[in-house]
Design an enzyme around this catalytic site. Sequence first.
Site, mmCIF file in Angstrom:
data_model
loop_
_atom_site.group_PDB
_atom_site.id
_atom_site.type_symbol
_atom_site.label_atom_id
_atom_site.label_comp_id
_atom_site.label_asym_id
_atom_site.label_seq_id
_atom_site.Cartn_x
_atom_site.Cartn_y
_atom_site.Cartn_z
ATOM 1 C CG ASP A 140 -2.354 0.897 1.245
ATOM 2 O OD1 ASP A 140 -2.937 0.473 -0.012
ATOM 3 O OD2 ASP A 140 -2.658 1.377 1.794
ATOM 4 C CE1 TYR A 142 6.344 3.853 3.536
ATOM 5 C CE2 TYR A 142 7.028 5.267 1.799
ATOM 6 C CZ TYR A 142 7.270 4.321 2.657
ATOM 7 O OH TYR A 142 8.370 3.720 2.703
ATOM 8 C CG PHE A 153 9.904 0.053 0.079
ATOM 9 C CD1 PHE A 153 9.692 -0.315 1.340
ATOM 10 C CD2 PHE A 153 9.721 -0.854 -1.128
ATOM 11 C CE1 PHE A 153 9.034 -1.424 1.468
ATOM 12 C CE2 PHE A 153 9.295 -2.030 -0.714
ATOM 13 C CZ PHE A 153 9.031 -2.543 0.497
ATOM 14 C CG HIS A 266 7.578 -5.890 4.637
ATOM 15 N ND1 HIS A 266 7.710 -4.879 5.393
ATOM 16 C CD2 HIS A 266 6.806 -5.550 3.337
ATOM 17 C CE1 HIS A 266 7.288 -3.609 4.344
ATOM 18 N NE2 HIS A 266 6.874 -4.086 3.309
#
Length: 358
Positions: A140, A142, A153, A266
Amino acid sequence: MSSLKRKASGSGPGPEIKKPKANGNIAAFFGAAPKPAQTAAAASSAAAPAPPTKFDKEKWLASLTPEQRKLLTLEIETMHESWLGLLKDDITTKEFLDLKKFLDRETAAGKKWFPPKEDVYSWSRHTPFNDVKVVIVGQDPYHNVNQAHGMAFSVRPPTPAPPSLRNMYIALAKDYPAFEKPPKNAGLLTPWADRGVLMLNTCLTVRAHEANSHSNRGWERLTQKIIDLIAQKRTRGVVFVAWGTPAGKRVMKVDKQRHLVLQSVHPSPLSASRGFFDCGHFRKANEWLVERYGSEGEIDWALVPGNSTLSAPKVEKKVEKKAAEGKESVEADDEIGSDDEEALEEAIKAAEEEATKP
């Protein structure tokens, strides 16, 4: 720094964008997979580049209904043409058009969502289809202000790197001790994107401060198609990096004989300590790319000007090439005088300085 790095299309509207300097020989990434008996260098030079995807944007635009053109304004104006040509049939489906209607309703209701509209497809402009070497699958976007800008990221300054990205820096430093974190703990990853690293979230938009609020609306189908297209059409092979169970599901069907699939937990603080820091994915990706394509396939993971993670042999190769060019320029004479020797030394020095630039 704006993410609108390139024009979305050669024929459609959009700001004129200066294309960044290429990192490596992208042409080496096309054509049939090299035979096992070939060396990486031989395979790279022997394979003919695949022709670019033919896409008549104007003809396609003429085929759209007025409603479709209105709903797809963002895609038409901001998606890079290499991707638009591949996804044109997917974005005219009822499901995708319903997604665009949903986003319009969100906007009309005064609900803020991220990333900014002009950045939703920034991944496509920084990493056109024919440039993809590595795919990093995110989840998803930010959901806070001044964070998401269309790449998994990555965050735009002055926002500091979020925890997951800081953990990625730690893993990178383990793989490449020469890696330097960006000043002020910044987290802008567009240099990676410009070098062929596609950072793709599974969902491309999110309502402000509400994680997963735009999930199951149609983005997942489109982003899965993007992953599938890369796996199907990039026949020479690319690296797929999937951190966490959801990302792992996205690459389940990737042909592991053709591509390299790297999976781990993750980088989130909740799971990174269970093996992420020592997964070695940044170095493994490069080792595979170099083995298959030669030194031109290597990704420079550096984010600081003057810093580089490129291997020494690649740097030395650049120096040798430049030095050879300098030598050839003076070997026309039977004898090399002192002036020529000095010129050759200057050429080698200049080559060394150029080779060490990021």
